[in-house]
Motif scaffolding. Structure first.
Motif, PDB file in Angstrom:
ATOM      1  N   MET A 190       0.837  -1.194   0.000  1.00  0.00           N
ATOM      2  CA  MET A 190       0.000   0.000   0.000  1.00  0.00           C
ATOM      3  C   MET A 190       0.872   1.243   0.000  1.00  0.00           C
ATOM      4  SD  MET A 190      -3.048   0.992   2.673  1.00  0.00           S
ATOM      5  CE  MET A 190      -4.229  -0.065   1.857  1.00  0.00           C
ATOM      6  N   LEU A 191       0.461   2.250  -0.754  1.00  0.00           N
ATOM      7  CA  LEU A 191       1.151   3.533  -0.787  1.00  0.00           C
ATOM      8  C   LEU A 191       0.182   4.609  -0.311  1.00  0.00           C
ATOM      9  CD1 LEU A 191       3.523   4.882  -3.525  1.00  0.00           C
ATOM     10  CD2 LEU A 191       1.767   6.373  -2.566  1.00  0.00           C
ATOM     11  N   VAL A 192       0.623   5.413   0.647  1.00  0.00           N
ATOM     12  CA  VAL A 192      -0.183   6.504   1.211  1.00  0.00           C
ATOM     13  C   VAL A 192       0.584   7.796   0.994  1.00  0.00           C
ATOM     14  CG1 VAL A 192      -1.187   7.464   3.327  1.00  0.00           C
ATOM     15  CG2 VAL A 192      -1.215   4.981   2.939  1.00  0.00           C
ATOM     16  N   TYR A 193      -0.094   8.828   0.455  1.00  0.00           N
ATOM     17  CA  TYR A 193       0.622  10.068   0.169  1.00  0.00           C
ATOM     18  C   TYR A 193      -0.250  11.292   0.420  1.00  0.00           C
ATOM     19  CZ  TYR A 193      -1.684  11.768  -4.111  1.00  0.00           C
ATOM     20  OH  TYR A 193      -2.578  12.321  -4.993  1.00  0.00           O
ATOM     21  N   THR A 194       0.431  12.444   0.527  1.00  0.00           N
ATOM     22  CA  THR A 194      -0.246  13.734   0.562  1.00  0.00           C
ATOM     23  C   THR A 194       0.603  14.743  -0.185  1.00  0.00           C
ATOM     24  OG1 THR A 194      -1.193  15.479   1.943  1.00  0.00           O
ATOM     25  CG2 THR A 194       0.804  14.414   2.774  1.00  0.00           C
ATOM     26  N   ILE A 195      -0.066  15.667  -0.868  1.00  0.00           N
ATOM     27  CA  ILE A 195       0.623  16.830  -1.437  1.00  0.00           C
ATOM     28  C   ILE A 195       0.052  18.104  -0.798  1.00  0.00           C
ATOM     29  CG2 ILE A 195       1.314  15.770  -3.612  1.00  0.00           C
ATOM     30  CD1 ILE A 195      -1.121  17.163  -4.922  1.00  0.00           C
ATOM     31  N   GLY A 196      -0.454  17.938   0.432  1.00  0.00           N
ATOM     32  CA  GLY A 196      -1.043  19.063   1.147  1.00  0.00           C
ATOM     33  C   GLY A 196      -2.510  19.253   0.852  1.00  0.00           C
ATOM     34  N   LYS A 197      -3.116  18.247   0.214  1.00  0.00           N
ATOM     35  CA  LYS A 197      -4.545  18.300  -0.116  1.00  0.00           C
ATOM     36  C   LYS A 197      -5.217  17.004   0.310  1.00  0.00           C
ATOM     37  CE  LYS A 197      -3.876  21.490  -3.966  1.00  0.00           C
ATOM     38  NZ  LYS A 197      -4.157  21.794  -5.386  1.00  0.00           N
ATOM     39  N   GLY A 198      -5.073  16.686   1.589  1.00  0.00           N
ATOM     40  CA  GLY A 198      -5.642  15.458   2.109  1.00  0.00           C
ATOM     41  C   GLY A 198      -4.710  14.269   1.961  1.00  0.00           C
ATOM     42  N   VAL A 199      -5.126  13.148   2.545  1.00  0.00           N
ATOM     43  CA  VAL A 199      -4.327  11.920   2.556  1.00  0.00           C
ATOM     44  C   VAL A 199      -5.074  10.842   1.785  1.00  0.00           C
ATOM     45  CG1 VAL A 199      -3.295  10.133   4.017  1.00  0.00           C
ATOM     46  CG2 VAL A 199      -3.291  12.531   4.764  1.00  0.00           C
ATOM     47  N   HIS A 200      -4.346  10.142   0.915  1.00  0.00           N
ATOM     48  CA  HIS A 200      -4.989   9.190   0.011  1.00  0.00           C
ATOM     49  C   HIS A 200      -4.170   7.902  -0.029  1.00  0.00           C
ATOM     50  CE1 HIS A 200      -6.828  12.968  -1.111  1.00  0.00           C
ATOM     51  NE2 HIS A 200      -5.608  13.434  -1.357  1.00  0.00           N
ATOM     52  N   SER A 201      -4.860   6.777  -0.101  1.00  0.00           N
ATOM     53  CA  SER A 201      -4.168   5.484  -0.092  1.00  0.00           C
ATOM     54  C   SER A 201      -4.405   4.724  -1.393  1.00  0.00           C
ATOM     55  CB  SER A 201      -4.622   4.632   1.098  1.00  0.00           C
ATOM     56  OG  SER A 201      -5.980   4.269   0.974  1.00  0.00           O
ATOM     57  N   PHE A 202      -3.404   3.966  -1.783  1.00  0.00           N
ATOM     58  CA  PHE A 202      -3.431   3.163  -3.003  1.00  0.00           C
ATOM     59  C   PHE A 202      -2.912   1.766  -2.680  1.00  0.00           C
ATOM     60  CE2 PHE A 202      -3.534   7.425  -4.338  1.00  0.00           C
ATOM     61  CZ  PHE A 202      -4.128   7.468  -5.587  1.00  0.00           C
ATOM     62  N   THR A 203      -3.487   0.773  -3.329  1.00  0.00           N
ATOM     63  CA  THR A 203      -3.059  -0.612  -3.141  1.00  0.00           C
ATOM     64  C   THR A 203      -2.503  -1.144  -4.446  1.00  0.00           C
ATOM     65  OG1 THR A 203      -4.735  -0.966  -1.433  1.00  0.00           O
ATOM     66  CG2 THR A 203      -3.791  -2.934  -2.456  1.00  0.00           C
ATOM     67  N   LEU A 204      -1.372  -1.833  -4.372  1.00  0.00           N
ATOM     68  CA  LEU A 204      -0.761  -2.401  -5.570  1.00  0.00           C
ATOM     69  C   LEU A 204      -1.564  -3.595  -6.051  1.00  0.00           C
ATOM     70  CD1 LEU A 204       1.588  -2.491  -7.608  1.00  0.00           C
ATOM     71  CD2 LEU A 204       2.833  -3.921  -5.962  1.00  0.00           C
ATOM     72  N   ASP A 205      -2.054  -3.508  -7.281  1.00  0.00           N
ATOM     73  CA  ASP A 205      -2.738  -4.631  -7.929  1.00  0.00           C
ATOM     74  C   ASP A 205      -1.700  -5.374  -8.761  1.00  0.00           C
ATOM     75  OD1 ASP A 205      -4.131  -6.369  -9.580  1.00  0.00           O
ATOM     76  OD2 ASP A 205      -5.827  -5.013  -9.839  1.00  0.00           O
ATOM     77  N   PRO A 206      -1.226  -6.542  -8.292  1.00  0.00           N
ATOM     78  CA  PRO A 206      -0.164  -7.251  -9.005  1.00  0.00           C
ATOM     79  C   PRO A 206      -0.561  -7.637 -10.434  1.00  0.00           C
ATOM     80  CG  PRO A 206      -0.475  -8.161  -6.806  1.00  0.00           C
ATOM     81  CD  PRO A 206      -1.641  -7.263  -7.077  1.00  0.00           C
TER      82      PRO A 206
END
Length: 349
Positions: A190-206
């Motif tokens: 899982m990758l979680v990131y922010t660019i100062g506009k909230g926090v968003h998560s992504f899951t790697l689909d192999p």
């Protein structure tokens, strides 16, 4: 044969459209949507996040086969700039980030807790005005036992020309970060990131080889039941921290959770609420965690989700480092839970 009601067909269609829309929302596309423009900086951030995603995929693949290959696990026999024993996976992950960003054209410098000085990419420097700061493998003590690990990253824009190669422009508070986040290597990546506009998560689909949107605008609960700390250090802490631990021991509703991988523990706190603590000790009040590579990036994420991060006396994002490898204590998580720890540090109760 009876046909399904039209309203039911519509609900299926809406659900299918929503699923397809989410499955089409890749990491790089999402960054552009967050920026709400196709400006040069928006495209740069999208490309940089895509490279971070690539590094995460390479490290996740290596970890998934670690037990099947020779020379992947264990120690190298060397120590890093922090005086810590270096795991082979630390070296591999650090090399992955360097190799991936050599090809980016955007990053001139990389700074890591595994390297004494920043790593410069001369061919990128004429146009690459960004710096990646990162902890390649967080929780490396878990590497050889097949437990959760993580990577932490931060992106900053270069200020000045850095002619002397000392990267002194990086000695600025955490509010100067353009982006920050982490990659969690667990049952899924899982990758979680922010660019100062909230926090968003992504899951790697192999099956797709892509990080796919999991959840947008994550909000940390104001209070949670989890406290996460290495209680094996109890007698090394200041009395105020020991008194807080006694408080949670005698107060109903608290649950201890500690994995030895900070990214994993903080991700749990982000989702469920609670507090993670890595205080300093009586002998080392500055603590163990590095400000630029660990505490500031994670503080940026948690603050964007509505939480707080502090040393106990000052917000992490307001700390101005005096050196690249500066350490800080860390208390991070839900606002109410962080405030409770602060009250013990500042008032004794």
């Amino acid at each position: 044969m009876a046909q399904a009601p039209e309203s039911l067909n519509l609900s299926y269609k809406e659900a299918e459209d929503k699923t397809l829309d989410r499955d089409c929302t890749t990491l790089s596309r999402h960054v552009l949507q967050q920026c709400q423009s196709f400006s040069a900086q928006a495209q740069d951030l999208s490309a940089l996040m895509n490279r971070i995603g690539l590094a995460g995929k390479l490290i996740a693949r290596h970890l998934s086969r670690a037990g099947l290959m020779e020379g992947v696990l264990g120690f190298t026999g060397e120590v890093n700039v922090q005086g810590e024993s270096v795991k082979k996976m630390d070296v591999y992950a650090n090399d992955v980030f360097i190799a991936v960003f050599k090809q980016s054209g955007l990053v001139c410098r990389l700074a890591s807790e595994e390297m004494d000085k920043p790593y410069y990419i001369p061919e990128n420097c004429p146009i690459g005005r960004y710096t990646l700061l990162y902890d390649p493998i967080d929780g490396s003590s878990n590497t050889d036992t097949n437990l959760s690990l993580g990577s932490i990253f931060s992106i900053r824009q270069q200020e000045g020309d850095d002619i002397d190669g000392k990267a002194t422009d990086l000695l600025a508070n955490g509010r100067n970060q353009l982006a920050a986040g982490y990659i969690l290597y667990g049952p899924s990546t899982m990758l979680v990131y922010t660019i100062g506009k909230g926090v968003h998560s992504f899951t790697l689909d192999p099956s797709l080889g892509e990080f796919i949107l999991t959840e947008e605008n994550i909000k940390i609960p104001n209070h949670g039941s989890v406290y996460s700390v290495n209680e094996g250090n109890f007698w090394q802490w200041e009395e105020s921290i020991r008194e807080y631990i006694r408080y949670v021991h005698r107060t109903e509703g608290y649950t201890a959770r500690y994995s030895g991988a900070m990214v994993s523990d903080i991700h749990r706190v982000l989702v469920q609420g609670g507090v993670f603590l890595y205080p300093g000790t009586i002998q080392k009040p500055e603590g163990k965690l590095r400000l630029l590579y660990e505490t500031a990036p994670l503080a940026y994420v948690i603050e964007q989700a509505g939480g707080r991060a502090t040393t106990g006396l000052v917000d992490i994002l307001d700390v101005v480092p005096k050196k690249l490898h500066q350490r800080t204590p860390l208390i991070i998580g839900s606002r109410e839970d962080v405030a409770k720890v602060e009250s013990f540090i500042q008032n004794g109760h």
